[in-house]
Design a protein around this motif. Structure first.
Motif, short mmCIF file in Angstrom:
data_model
loop_
_atom_site.label_atom_id
_atom_site.label_comp_id
_atom_site.label_asym_id
_atom_site.label_seq_id
_atom_site.Cartn_x
_atom_site.Cartn_y
_atom_site.Cartn_z
N HIS A 172 -11.78 9.24 -4.63
CA HIS A 172 -11.20 7.95 -4.19
C HIS A 172 -12.20 6.81 -4.21
O HIS A 172 -11.83 5.65 -4.22
CB HIS A 172 -10.52 8.07 -2.82
N PRO A 232 -0.28 7.03 7.36
CA PRO A 232 0.49 5.79 7.26
C PRO A 232 1.26 5.48 8.54
O PRO A 232 1.33 4.31 8.96
CB PRO A 232 1.44 6.01 6.08
N GLU A 273 -9.94 14.40 -5.20
CA GLU A 273 -9.61 13.02 -4.84
C GLU A 273 -10.08 12.66 -3.42
O GLU A 273 -10.55 11.56 -3.17
CB GLU A 273 -8.09 12.81 -4.96
N LEU A 332 -1.25 4.02 11.11
CA LEU A 332 -1.69 2.65 10.82
C LEU A 332 -0.57 1.66 11.12
O LEU A 332 -0.80 0.58 11.67
CB LEU A 332 -2.16 2.54 9.37
N PHE A 355 0.84 -1.19 0.00
CA PHE A 355 0.00 0.00 0.00
C PHE A 355 0.87 1.24 0.00
O PHE A 355 1.17 1.80 1.03
CB PHE A 355 -0.95 -0.03 1.19
N ALA A 389 -8.43 0.33 6.65
CA ALA A 389 -7.06 0.60 6.20
C ALA A 389 -6.77 2.06 5.92
O ALA A 389 -5.90 2.38 5.12
CB ALA A 389 -6.76 -0.23 4.96
N PRO A 446 0.75 4.39 -2.08
CA PRO A 446 0.12 5.18 -3.13
C PRO A 446 1.03 6.31 -3.61
O PRO A 446 1.78 6.88 -2.83
CB PRO A 446 -1.13 5.73 -2.46
N LEU A 457 2.62 0.73 3.91
CA LEU A 457 2.08 -0.22 4.89
C LEU A 457 2.36 -1.61 4.38
O LEU A 457 1.97 -1.97 3.29
CB LEU A 457 0.57 -0.04 4.97
N ARG A 470 -3.49 14.23 3.25
CA ARG A 470 -3.39 13.32 2.07
C ARG A 470 -4.17 12.01 2.25
O ARG A 470 -3.74 10.95 1.79
CB ARG A 470 -1.94 13.04 1.72
N SER A 471 -5.28 12.11 2.93
CA SER A 471 -6.13 10.95 3.19
C SER A 471 -7.56 11.48 3.17
O SER A 471 -7.76 12.69 3.06
CB SER A 471 -5.78 10.35 4.55
N PRO A 472 -8.56 10.64 3.30
CA PRO A 472 -9.94 11.12 3.16
C PRO A 472 -10.31 12.23 4.15
O PRO A 472 -9.88 12.21 5.31
CB PRO A 472 -10.78 9.87 3.40
C1 LIG Z 1 -5.98 6.54 2.19
O1 LIG Z 1 -6.82 6.86 1.09
C2 LIG Z 1 -6.32 7.83 0.19
C3 LIG Z 1 -7.36 8.05 -0.88
O2 LIG Z 1 -7.61 6.91 -1.58
C4 LIG Z 1 -4.98 7.36 -0.38
O3 LIG Z 1 -4.45 8.35 -1.21
C5 LIG Z 1 -4.04 7.06 0.76
O4 LIG Z 1 -2.84 6.59 0.26
C6 LIG Z 1 -4.66 6.02 1.67
N1 LIG Z 1 -3.75 5.76 2.79
C7 LIG Z 1 -3.25 4.57 3.09
C8 LIG Z 1 -2.34 4.50 4.25
O5 LIG Z 1 -3.52 3.58 2.44
#
Ligand SMILES: *[C@@H]1O[C@H](CO)[C@@H](O)[C@H](O)[C@H]1NC(C)=O
Ligand SMILES: *[C@@H]1O[C@H](CO)[C@@H](O)[C@H](O)[C@H]1NC(C)=O
Ligand SMILES: *[C@@H]1O[C@H](CO)[C@@H](O)[C@H](O)[C@H]1NC(C)=O
Length: 407
Positions: A63, A216, A130, A219, A5, A70, A7, A23, A94-96
């Protein structure tokens, strides 16, 4: 299959702040098993809740569906004049983001214009598209003139040539001010949290920007420190507290704890609202936290607090879950003490407040002077009456009571 994971979108942050990278497989599997959450159906919906219309997911984030175990959602509330915070917040988070906006009467139109501006014109619009889910709410008694179906509203073209519609708003001209409406802060908090697609949330205020790389790192921390030790799972509920700081208007927001510590030394940063309400924000061992030498970039628990005895007016902001006690929707911003009932419930339920060492929140630059939140005594009086006569009794029935827990 090896699933990493990692991104692309977080690369910028990761190079800037080399914290935890991706992760790994094991963490994801552990979280999935431990959290055991139901994925939500991500779609727009309209409902009436108490005396309000609630347009949930009026604007959906790009997204789409995400695994509920997660990721972490930042949940918050605002009116449109606070939307300047969305991009700086997302650049770090950088997350929801689940954002409930109060938009009664004619405040609705500039709210839509502001959202369109963020989605179409702002240089940071990729992040907004996003990551941000927008929810709108207003009293049944204060309907906007027109509420278009989301698809039609979003098709409109924003005026990218003009200034952002959320800037330089004369607050006394707003519909809310002209109609003396109280800001239903806790309804907004609950709407945003209820709409979270993830189990873990950071229920916060939109002007509080988290240190980069937090999700990240968190988590990873959960996978290794909280659920990673078999037989040592906590028996009372726990949340993870972020300490809050303010910085001067003319400096940039610190990204790492050592940067923050430098700024605290020079006086460019100070602990949050110390002048206004020390007891609400200080919490245990603040000085020790500030002076601790940072030896690792990983997250750990610095110390553990409980909201009782010396800290019974503490209002910490924390990483928690959608199952933590809700906010009382009868309490308003103007009446103050709006988080107190939740805090009382958490005290009775014996929540542990684990304070994280290497992560923090920083308020939008500019150090607040005392008295900015204007005390409206009639409202405060009303709130106190409501709490003492009604809410306290209900809370005792619902959660019971416990020595040292006060409201
Ligand atoms: C959480 O979600 C966002 C949007 O999809 C994504 O950019 C981000 O990488 C995700 N975080 C993890 C830790 O997976
Ligand atoms: C990764 O997880 C999958 C299950 O999702 C498992 O089958 C696989 O063996 C794991 N790989 C590694 C390298 O741990
Ligand atoms: C910021 O402003 C303060 C005075 O308000 C001043 O003392 C300080 O030097 C300024 N810092 C920078 C980086 O400009």
């Amino acid at each position: 299959m090896f699933r990493l994971f990692c991104p692309l979108i977080s690369l910028v942050v990761l190079t800037l702040v080399p914290m935890v990278s991706c992760l790994e497989n094991g963490t994801m599997a552990k979280l999935k098993k431990f959290v055991n959450c139901e994925p939500k159906n991500y779609k727009p919906s309209t409902s009436i809740h108490r005396d309000y219309w609630v347009l949930e997911n009026y604007v959906m984030a790009g997204h789409g569906d995400i695994p509920c175990y997660a990721n972490v959602t930042y949940t918050t509330h605002a009116d449109y004049t606070y939307l300047d915070n969305v991009v700086p917040l997302l650049e770090r988070w950088r997350s929801p983001l689940s954002l409930a906006i109060y938009a009664p009467g004619t405040d609705f139109e500039p709210t839509i214009q502001s959202i369109l501006y963020l989605l179409q014109c702002h240089p940071g619009n990729v992040l907004v598209r996003e990551l941000c889910s927008f929810h709108l709410y207003f009293e049944v008694e204060h309907l906007p003139q027109v509420v278009l179906p989301p698809k039609m509203a979003l098709r409109k073209q924003a005026n990218c040539g003009g200034p952002p519609p959320y800037e330089n708003v004369v607050k006394t001209d707003m519909y809310r001010a002209r109609n003396s409406l109280d800001y239903p802060v806790n309804l907004g908090r609950n709407i945003a949290r209820r709409a979270s697609l993830t189990h873990y949330v950071l229920a916060s205020d939109i002007e509080l920007y988290p240190s980069p790389g937090l999700v990240p790192a968190y988590l990873h921390f959960l996978g290794h420190r909280v659920i990673g030790i078999p037989g040592q799972q906590p028996d009372s509920p726990l949340v993870h507290v972020l300490r809050i700081f303010e910085v001067m208007a003319n400096v940039s927001v610190p990204n790492t704890k050592p940067e923050l510590q430098e700024m605290l030394k020079s006086g460019e940063a100070v602990p949050f609202h110390m002048e206004i309400c020390e007891a609400c924000h200080k919490g245990p061992k603040l000085e020790e936290w500030i002076n601790a030498i940072v030896v690792s970039k990983d997250l750990n628990v610095f110390n553990v607090g409980h909201r009782s005895e010396d800290y019974n007016h503490w209002e910490p902001i924390f990483l928690g879950t959608v199952d933590d006690p809700a906010y009382d929707e009868r309490l308003t911003w103007e009446g103050q003490r709006d988080k107190m009932t939740q805090a009382y419930a958490m005290c009775v339920l014996d929540y542990q407040f684990h304070i994280l060492d290497n992560a923090f929140l920083v308020h939008k630059p500019g150090i607040k002077q005392p008295g900015k939140r204007k005390a409206i005594f009639s409202q405060i009086h009303k709130t106190n009456g409501l709490i003492n006569r009604k809410i306290l009794k209900e809370l005792r029935m619902k959660y019971g009571s416990r020595k040292g827990c006060v409201i």
